[in-house]
Design a protein around this motif. Sequence first.
Motif, PDB file in Angstrom:
ATOM      1  N   ALA A   7       7.363   0.336   3.287  1.00 41.34           N
ATOM      2  CA  ALA A   7       7.830   1.690   3.616  1.00 41.34           C
ATOM      3  C   ALA A   7       7.367   2.101   5.016  1.00 41.34           C
ATOM      4  O   ALA A   7       8.124   2.713   5.783  1.00 41.34           O
ATOM      5  CB  ALA A   7       7.319   2.683   2.579  1.00 41.34           C
ATOM      6  N   LEU A   8       6.124   1.739   5.377  1.00 41.38           N
ATOM      7  CA  LEU A   8       5.591   2.115   6.689  1.00 41.38           C
ATOM      8  C   LEU A   8       6.260   1.352   7.830  1.00 41.38           C
ATOM      9  O   LEU A   8       6.502   1.912   8.910  1.00 41.38           O
ATOM     10  CB  LEU A   8       4.074   1.863   6.728  1.00 41.38           C
ATOM     11  CG  LEU A   8       3.204   2.798   5.874  1.00 41.38           C
ATOM     12  CD1 LEU A   8       1.747   2.361   5.923  1.00 41.38           C
ATOM     13  CD2 LEU A   8       3.329   4.253   6.352  1.00 41.38           C
ATOM     14  N   VAL A  29       3.903  -0.092  -0.022  1.00 45.27           N
ATOM     15  CA  VAL A  29       3.466   0.857   1.010  1.00 45.27           C
ATOM     16  C   VAL A  29       3.707   0.277   2.406  1.00 45.27           C
ATOM     17  O   VAL A  29       4.217   0.954   3.314  1.00 45.27           O
ATOM     18  CB  VAL A  29       1.980   1.217   0.825  1.00 45.27           C
ATOM     19  CG1 VAL A  29       1.475   2.042   2.005  1.00 45.27           C
ATOM     20  CG2 VAL A  29       1.782   1.981  -0.473  1.00 45.27           C
ATOM     21  N   ILE A  82       1.170  -2.664  -4.645  1.00 40.49           N
ATOM     22  CA  ILE A  82       1.038  -1.397  -3.906  1.00 40.49           C
ATOM     23  C   ILE A  82       1.021  -1.647  -2.401  1.00 40.49           C
ATOM     24  O   ILE A  82       1.681  -0.949  -1.618  1.00 40.49           O
ATOM     25  CB  ILE A  82      -0.240  -0.655  -4.353  1.00 40.49           C
ATOM     26  CG1 ILE A  82      -0.111  -0.222  -5.816  1.00 40.49           C
ATOM     27  CG2 ILE A  82      -0.490   0.559  -3.459  1.00 40.49           C
ATOM     28  CD1 ILE A  82      -1.388   0.336  -6.406  1.00 40.49           C
TER      29      ILE A  82
END
Length: 421
Positions: free
Chosen positions: A48-49, A45, A41
Motif C-alpha cells: 500500500a505504501l 502495508v 501485514i
Amino acid sequence: MTDDRTFDPFAAHDHVFLGEDHDKAARRTWAVIVLCGVMMIAEIVGGALFGSLALIADGLHMSTHAGALLLAALAYTYARKHANDRNFTFGTGKFGDLAGYSSAIILAMIALLIGYEAVSRFLSPVAISFNEAIPIAVLGLGVNLASAWLLSGGHHGHGHSHGHEHPHDHGEDVRRIDLGAGVVELKVFENGVPPRFRLQLPDGLQLDASHVTVETIRPAGSRETFTFADRGRYLESIDEIPEPHEFVAKVRLEQGGRLKEFEERFEEHAHEASGSAHHRDNNMRAAIVHVAADAAVSVLVIVGLLLARAFGWLWMDPLAGLIGAVVIANWSFGLLRDTGGILLDRNPDPRMADKVRQTIESDGDRVTDLHLWRLGPGHLGAIVAVTTEKHRGAEYYRRNLSKFRDLSHLTIEVSDQVSSA
C-alpha cells in the motif's frame, strides 16, 4: 451355554489418545502462524505504501496460508482441551485427522485455482513485472523454508513415512553363541525383507550351511525346521519365519566333525516404528504439506520467471504454475486418502492385525472376529472375539497382547466351548 465375557482393561483409565508430541506440535504451529501473520501485514502495508499490487496480492495469499495453519493449530488446542471429555467415547485423537482432511480439501481447491489461472494465462498471456515478482517469490520461498524448519522442530520434517517397520536387529533380539573358535550371532532379520534367520559369522570362522539347522518350538507345541544358505559373511534361512516371532530356537550345527546344539528363546517385542502410518500426525503432516506445496510453487515460479525474463518465454510462468498445481493435487489426494480412511475406521495396520491374530491362535485358540482402528497418533483400538476350548478368561489374552504397546484400548470377548459343550 456359551460364556461371553467382555473385558476392557482401560475402562478405569483415561481416554487421552493424543500423539506424544501433541503439545510441542501445537506450539510450533502457532509460531509459524505468527511468522506468516507478520509477513502478511508487512507485505500488505508495504504494498500500500509503495503502490505495489504484486506485494499486496502476495500478502493476501499469505493470509490464506496462515488460515490453513490456523485450522491445524485450533485442532491441536481443541483436542487437548476436550481430551478428558467422556462425551468423546474414544477420545479426541482424531481431531488432527479431521483437520488434515479439511486441509486436504483446501489444498485441492488451491490446486484447481492455480491450474485454472495457468490455463487462462496460456490462452491470454499477461505482462509480468519481473523486477517486482522475482524478489517477492524469493521472499515467499524464504518464509516457507523457515516455516518448514519451525514445524519440523528444527530438524527433519514429520510429514513422510518410511513405509517400513524397524528391523528386529536390536540387541535384545540378537543371540550370541560361543563356539570356542569364535562367537556367532543368531538374529531374526527383516530390514526391508521378509523375516528370516541370519547367522552372522566372525572373521576367520567358516560353517557349512548344509550342516546348520534351526528348529523353532512355539508355545502351542508346533515345530518347524529351517535350513540355511551361504550368503558370504552370514548364513540365512531359506524359508521365511511366520509371525509371531515367539518361540524357542534349537540351533544344531557341525563344527570340526562334532555336532553342537544350543537353545535360544525369542520373544515378540512388537517394535512398532514411530514413522509407520498409525504413528503419523496427520494434522502436522497437513501443515507441512501446505508449507511444502507453497515452497514448491515458489521454486517453480522463480525458475519460470527467470527463464521468461532471460529468453522472453512468457509461457514458462503458467507452465510452472500448472506443474505446481499437479504436485499440490497429488499431495492433496494422498492426504485425503489417508485421513479419510482413519475417519472411516479403516484398518490402519493390517500387519498389526495379523500379529494380534497369530499371537492368539498360536496357542490353539481361534479368533472369530477382529476389529482394529486408529484412535490417534500412535494409539490403536481393538475388539477381539476369541473362541477357546480351554478355561481362559479375557485377562489371559490381555497379558499376551500387552507386548503390543500401541494397543491403547482393548476389548476382548471370550467364548468358552468347554462350558457350552
